[in-house]
Motif scaffolding. Sequence first.
Motif, PDB file in Angstrom:
ATOM      1  N   LEU A 121       0.828  -1.204   0.000  1.00 21.95           N
ATOM      2  CA  LEU A 121       0.000   0.000   0.000  1.00 21.95           C
ATOM      3  C   LEU A 121       0.867   1.261   0.000  1.00 21.95           C
ATOM      4  N   LEU A 122       1.968   1.228   0.737  1.00 21.56           N
ATOM      5  CA  LEU A 122       2.870   2.370   0.756  1.00 21.56           C
ATOM      6  C   LEU A 122       3.633   2.468  -0.565  1.00 21.56           C
ATOM      7  N   ALA A 123       4.014   1.322  -1.092  1.00 18.39           N
ATOM      8  CA  ALA A 123       4.771   1.319  -2.347  1.00 18.39           C
ATOM      9  C   ALA A 123       3.946   1.884  -3.498  1.00 18.39           C
ATOM     10  N   ARG A 124       2.646   1.554  -3.539  1.00 17.46           N
ATOM     11  CA  ARG A 124       1.786   2.034  -4.631  1.00 17.46           C
ATOM     12  C   ARG A 124       1.728   3.562  -4.648  1.00 17.46           C
ATOM     13  N   ALA A 125       1.755   4.173  -3.476  1.00 16.68           N
ATOM     14  CA  ALA A 125       1.728   5.635  -3.410  1.00 16.68           C
ATOM     15  C   ALA A 125       3.096   6.218  -3.721  1.00 16.68           C
ATOM     16  N   ALA A 126       4.143   5.630  -3.170  1.00 15.65           N
ATOM     17  CA  ALA A 126       5.490   6.193  -3.320  1.00 15.65           C
ATOM     18  C   ALA A 126       5.947   6.236  -4.773  1.00 15.65           C
ATOM     19  N   VAL A 127       5.614   5.198  -5.548  1.00 12.03           N
ATOM     20  CA  VAL A 127       6.083   5.180  -6.937  1.00 12.03           C
ATOM     21  C   VAL A 127       5.408   6.254  -7.783  1.00 12.03           C
ATOM     22  N   GLN A 128       4.247   6.729  -7.333  1.00  2.56           N
ATOM     23  CA  GLN A 128       3.556   7.791  -8.056  1.00  2.56           C
ATOM     24  C   GLN A 128       4.112   9.174  -7.695  1.00  2.56           C
ATOM     25  N   LEU A 129       4.859   9.243  -6.622  1.00  3.16           N
ATOM     26  CA  LEU A 129       5.390  10.524  -6.151  1.00  3.16           C
ATOM     27  C   LEU A 129       6.858  10.703  -6.485  1.00  3.16           C
ATOM     28  N   SER A 130       7.462   9.726  -7.174  1.00 10.63           N
ATOM     29  CA  SER A 130       8.891   9.790  -7.458  1.00 10.63           C
ATOM     30  C   SER A 130       9.171   9.304  -8.870  1.00 10.63           C
ATOM     31  N   SER A 131      10.250   9.817  -9.462  1.00 13.03           N
ATOM     32  CA  SER A 131      10.638   9.412 -10.813  1.00 13.03           C
ATOM     33  C   SER A 131      11.658   8.281 -10.806  1.00 13.03           C
ATOM     34  N   GLY A 132      12.103   7.873  -9.623  1.00 14.13           N
ATOM     35  CA  GLY A 132      13.097   6.812  -9.550  1.00 14.13           C
ATOM     36  C   GLY A 132      12.987   6.022  -8.273  1.00 14.13           C
ATOM     37  N   LEU A 133      13.667   4.884  -8.242  1.00 15.12           N
ATOM     38  CA  LEU A 133      13.607   3.996  -7.081  1.00 15.12           C
ATOM     39  C   LEU A 133      14.193   4.645  -5.831  1.00 15.12           C
ATOM     40  N   ASP A 134      15.288   5.365  -5.997  1.00 14.58           N
ATOM     41  CA  ASP A 134      15.920   5.989  -4.824  1.00 14.58           C
ATOM     42  C   ASP A 134      14.964   6.977  -4.166  1.00 14.58           C
ATOM     43  N   GLY A 135      14.290   7.773  -4.989  1.00 17.97           N
ATOM     44  CA  GLY A 135      13.345   8.745  -4.449  1.00 17.97           C
ATOM     45  C   GLY A 135      12.173   8.065  -3.762  1.00 17.97           C
ATOM     46  N   ALA A 136      11.685   6.980  -4.363  1.00 17.58           N
ATOM     47  CA  ALA A 136      10.571   6.244  -3.760  1.00 17.58           C
ATOM     48  C   ALA A 136      10.975   5.644  -2.422  1.00 17.58           C
ATOM     49  N   ARG A 137      12.191   5.117  -2.367  1.00 14.07           N
ATOM     50  CA  ARG A 137      12.679   4.545  -1.096  1.00 14.07           C
ATOM     51  C   ARG A 137      12.776   5.620  -0.020  1.00 14.07           C
ATOM     52  N   GLU A 138      13.249   6.803  -0.397  1.00 10.69           N
ATOM     53  CA  GLU A 138      13.373   7.893   0.572  1.00 10.69           C
ATOM     54  C   GLU A 138      12.006   8.286   1.132  1.00 10.69           C
ATOM     55  N   ILE A 139      10.998   8.327   0.257  1.00  8.18           N
ATOM     56  CA  ILE A 139       9.647   8.678   0.703  1.00  8.18           C
ATOM     57  C   ILE A 139       9.129   7.639   1.693  1.00  8.18           C
ATOM     58  N   ILE A 140       9.306   6.375   1.345  1.00 10.08           N
ATOM     59  CA  ILE A 140       8.793   5.290   2.190  1.00 10.08           C
ATOM     60  C   ILE A 140       9.484   5.272   3.544  1.00 10.08           C
ATOM     61  N   GLN A 141      10.765   5.636   3.558  1.00 14.20           N
ATOM     62  CA  GLN A 141      11.536   5.592   4.803  1.00 14.20           C
ATOM     63  C   GLN A 141      11.166   6.712   5.771  1.00 14.20           C
ATOM     64  N   GLN A 142      10.404   7.698   5.309  1.00 14.04           N
ATOM     65  CA  GLN A 142       9.938   8.741   6.219  1.00 14.04           C
ATOM     66  C   GLN A 142       8.993   8.109   7.250  1.00 14.04           C
ATOM     67  N   ASN A 143       9.263   8.366   8.498  1.00 13.96           N
ATOM     68  CA  ASN A 143       8.464   7.751   9.562  1.00 13.96           C
ATOM     69  C   ASN A 143       6.996   8.163   9.508  1.00 13.96           C
ATOM     70  N   THR A 144       6.732   9.337   8.926  1.00 10.54           N
ATOM     71  CA  THR A 144       5.367   9.868   8.933  1.00 10.54           C
ATOM     72  C   THR A 144       4.560   9.487   7.693  1.00 10.54           C
ATOM     73  N   PHE A 145       5.182   8.808   6.731  1.00  7.02           N
ATOM     74  CA  PHE A 145       4.522   8.575   5.447  1.00  7.02           C
ATOM     75  C   PHE A 145       3.216   7.798   5.598  1.00  7.02           C
ATOM     76  N   ALA A 146       3.264   6.689   6.316  1.00 10.36           N
ATOM     77  CA  ALA A 146       2.065   5.859   6.485  1.00 10.36           C
ATOM     78  C   ALA A 146       0.977   6.625   7.229  1.00 10.36           C
ATOM     79  N   GLU A 147       1.395   7.425   8.224  1.00 11.35           N
ATOM     80  CA  GLU A 147       0.419   8.176   9.012  1.00 11.35           C
ATOM     81  C   GLU A 147      -0.249   9.260   8.165  1.00 11.35           C
ATOM     82  N   ILE A 148       0.531   9.950   7.361  1.00  8.24           N
ATOM     83  CA  ILE A 148      -0.031  10.991   6.489  1.00  8.24           C
ATOM     84  C   ILE A 148      -0.982  10.369   5.477  1.00  8.24           C
ATOM     85  N   ARG A 149      -0.630   9.197   4.982  1.00  3.77           N
ATOM     86  CA  ARG A 149      -1.519   8.507   4.038  1.00  3.77           C
ATOM     87  C   ARG A 149      -2.882   8.249   4.689  1.00  3.77           C
ATOM     88  N   ASN A 150      -2.887   7.828   5.943  1.00  6.32           N
ATOM     89  CA  ASN A 150      -4.153   7.577   6.639  1.00  6.32           C
ATOM     90  C   ASN A 150      -4.960   8.867   6.811  1.00  6.32           C
TER      91      ASN A 150
END
Length: 325
Positions: free
Chosen positions: A183-212
């Motif tokens: 569920l987090l990956a599906r959102a992150a790949v839409q917010l980044s142009s590359g894997l490194d950027g998507a990984r950085e987004i997912i690694q944010q501690n607040t990402f899952a909470e903001i999604r909710n």
Amino acid sequence: MSMEQVAGQWKAKRILKHALQSGKVSHAYLFYGASGTGRTAMARAFAKALFCSAGGDDACDHCLECRKFENGNQPDLLTIKPDGQSIKIDQIRDLQRELAYRGSGTSRKVYIVERAETMTLQAANSLLKFLEEPLSPIVAILITDNGQAVLPTIRSRAQWVPFLPFSASEMLQTLIEEGTPPLLARAAVQLSSGLDGAREIIQQNTFAEIRNVVIQLGKESLTRFTAGMITAQQQFFKTDLASETQLLLSLLVLWFKDMIQFQAGRQESIVYIDQLDWISKHAFNRPIESWISCIEHTLEAGKRIRANVSPQLAVEQLLVNLQEG
């Protein structure tokens, strides 16, 4: 890591594996493409394959040379990175001295130049002389975002290896294989142009909470305006999440895009797939044009914040606009 284990980039793999298989390894390669496409990982994997004693079209991961490489004990691999904003002539001279010091024996040596486009003119010219008179068997791997930004005389002496942007589906598959919650990956790949950027987004501690918060806010902004205002205030602006307003807006754009995706019958492209039941009941409550307006209002809120409007004020105005359609 072997080349085969690097995500995607079939074209780069084909070029490099053919060189290894045919024994026609160039003395210089230019890896070009956007950041986050696996250029550095592929450069190291190719270097590992060049040192591998198995003699195949990729590293075997088992021989002594492969084990030395993985343990960081490969003395014949050198890497140059920018010193500050550029790669300077002294760095290239140090590289040349180091390679000369290590002897002119038959063992292969490899050097990787990251962000090759940042070489000063003097550094590039110094490297050019090195490329024109290679101390065989030395292999250079130059990495750059823009191949055209590298000195033309260097470009002409290197084998070009393209690195193409990942598709969202490729990034999603890779992230899931790495253990990222889908569920987090599906959102992150839409917010980044590359894997490194998507990984950085997912690694944010607040990402899952903001999604909710976005899910709740997305629903309430369309059906319960007052509740939406309270959610924005109590669950976002009065919490530690308040500094991530732009991320909240980006995720909200994806929420409205999902309404359009559902109307268009593209359920496989829906980001908030866990909310499919709710989306199916509400996506047709508005025409596509109205959902596009919601996206435009959300993007406009982001622009207002970048123009120094209070984030809370911008979001509250957004909720009013969303209610009005």
